[in-house]
Motif scaffolding. Sequence first.
Motif, short mmCIF file in Angstrom:
data_model
loop_
_atom_site.label_atom_id
_atom_site.label_comp_id
_atom_site.label_asym_id
_atom_site.label_seq_id
_atom_site.Cartn_x
_atom_site.Cartn_y
_atom_site.Cartn_z
N LEU A 39 119.83 -99.42 130.68
CA LEU A 39 119.90 -99.41 132.27
C LEU A 39 119.76 -97.26 132.47
O LEU A 39 118.46 -97.89 133.42
N VAL A 40 120.12 -97.16 132.36
CA VAL A 40 119.98 -95.81 132.36
C VAL A 40 119.69 -95.23 132.23
O VAL A 40 118.59 -94.74 133.14
N SER A 41 119.69 -95.38 131.17
CA SER A 41 117.83 -93.93 130.38
C SER A 41 116.71 -94.32 131.07
O SER A 41 115.44 -94.22 131.78
N VAL A 42 115.84 -95.91 130.74
CA VAL A 42 115.19 -96.94 131.75
C VAL A 42 114.90 -96.34 132.80
O VAL A 42 114.26 -96.15 133.56
N THR A 43 116.11 -95.93 133.95
CA THR A 43 115.71 -96.00 135.37
C THR A 43 115.91 -94.09 135.41
O THR A 43 114.59 -93.99 135.82
N VAL A 196 105.24 -78.10 143.81
CA VAL A 196 104.91 -79.35 143.18
C VAL A 196 104.28 -79.30 141.69
O VAL A 196 104.82 -80.46 140.98
N SER A 197 103.53 -78.96 141.17
CA SER A 197 103.07 -77.97 140.18
C SER A 197 103.93 -78.50 138.91
O SER A 197 104.14 -78.04 137.67
N SER A 198 105.16 -77.21 139.72
CA SER A 198 106.13 -77.03 137.87
C SER A 198 107.71 -78.09 138.12
O SER A 198 108.07 -78.94 138.85
N LEU A 199 107.98 -78.25 136.60
CA LEU A 199 108.55 -78.95 136.72
C LEU A 199 110.54 -78.57 136.67
O LEU A 199 110.96 -77.56 136.11
N GLY A 206 116.33 -85.30 134.19
CA GLY A 206 116.00 -86.94 134.25
C GLY A 206 115.52 -86.82 133.37
O GLY A 206 115.94 -87.50 132.20
N TRP A 207 114.61 -85.86 131.93
CA TRP A 207 113.87 -86.33 131.02
C TRP A 207 114.63 -86.13 130.09
O TRP A 207 114.90 -86.94 129.16
N VAL A 208 115.95 -85.31 130.10
CA VAL A 208 116.85 -85.05 128.98
C VAL A 208 117.87 -86.24 129.14
O VAL A 208 118.56 -86.70 127.89
N ALA A 209 118.31 -86.36 129.90
CA ALA A 209 118.87 -88.07 130.40
C ALA A 209 118.15 -89.13 129.83
O ALA A 209 118.95 -90.14 128.99
#
Length: 343
Positions: A39-43, A196-199, A206-209
Amino acid sequence: MPMPSPVRWVRAFRTRRSRRSRTRRLLERHLVVMVVTALVSVTALLVSYREVQNAAGEMRTRGAPAVQNVAATQLALLRAHEEAQKSVDQKIDTVVGAGARYENQLSSASQGVYRLSDVQLDGERGRGVLKTVNGVLASYSSSITPGAVKYVGDEDDLMQREKFGEAQRSLLRPGTGVVPRLDVLQGHQMRRVDRVSSLGTLQQTGWVAAELGLLVLALTGISALWVLRSRCGRSHDPWLLAALLVTVALAVVPLWVTVGTQERLDTARHQLVGIEQQAHKHKDLALSQRIIIEESTDLRGRLAAQRWQSWTYYGALGGGALIVLLPAIGIVRRLNVDYWRTG
């Protein structure tokens, strides 16, 4: 052969019962960890993926058009002034239709300012700048038009120079001219495009999590398969194997699509920087206009919406539901058959 004593039988029964109880609790812990982690990772995955795609959409529908329109409007204004000055310098201002080129460029600039009201990125401040620009542009037109098409005789030379001077001040005066005001707007827009264009840090977190969560989920699934094999005598569980495959797909496919989208955003940002710089190269305005048109066309192609990007999102949503349901079905089924039902 001697019969086992009742004491030994009771001890063996208790040992077996204790071992079954530990195995049951171990499987239940695996179930809880897998469901919560899924649940956490998919969110985190869905939110992070959607943020990048929203950034691409904003760049496509507002960011790129806003920067391109400001650059094109500035060049059209400078080109209009240049064409009007050429008609005077080359002594063709008295020829019928001599002001057509200047009028075309001025019309393009007016249309550019109108389009900017829908796509500019500076909010209320940007709308205020455009409102002022419209007023100054009207003042510029009221000065340059008489100078280019009305005061064209030798006896009107002084008035013509006065009108051209007024027009040039309206166009280029530092701080209050049309071009400097558009420079300020463009600077604010470029900062917005960079954001806007920078991560950003939050998106990276969020991606690491999400990826760490999926890694924990995969390892927990492998551990559950090992428990079922070593303690329950089950060589494999199709539900857990399917969940493991879906987990790997979720860890790879959305990230791969996001990396591609981010690369296009980086390229678009660099192209917009080039377009913004091109608007300040005044040696050959016609060439600068052609370059901006070509770059803008190429940029629209790069930022064109890709249908499979939406499919990836909905695929990840479906995959997220599967990695919650499949482990639950697999482990609950084993618990029910081997432990819960038998009490």
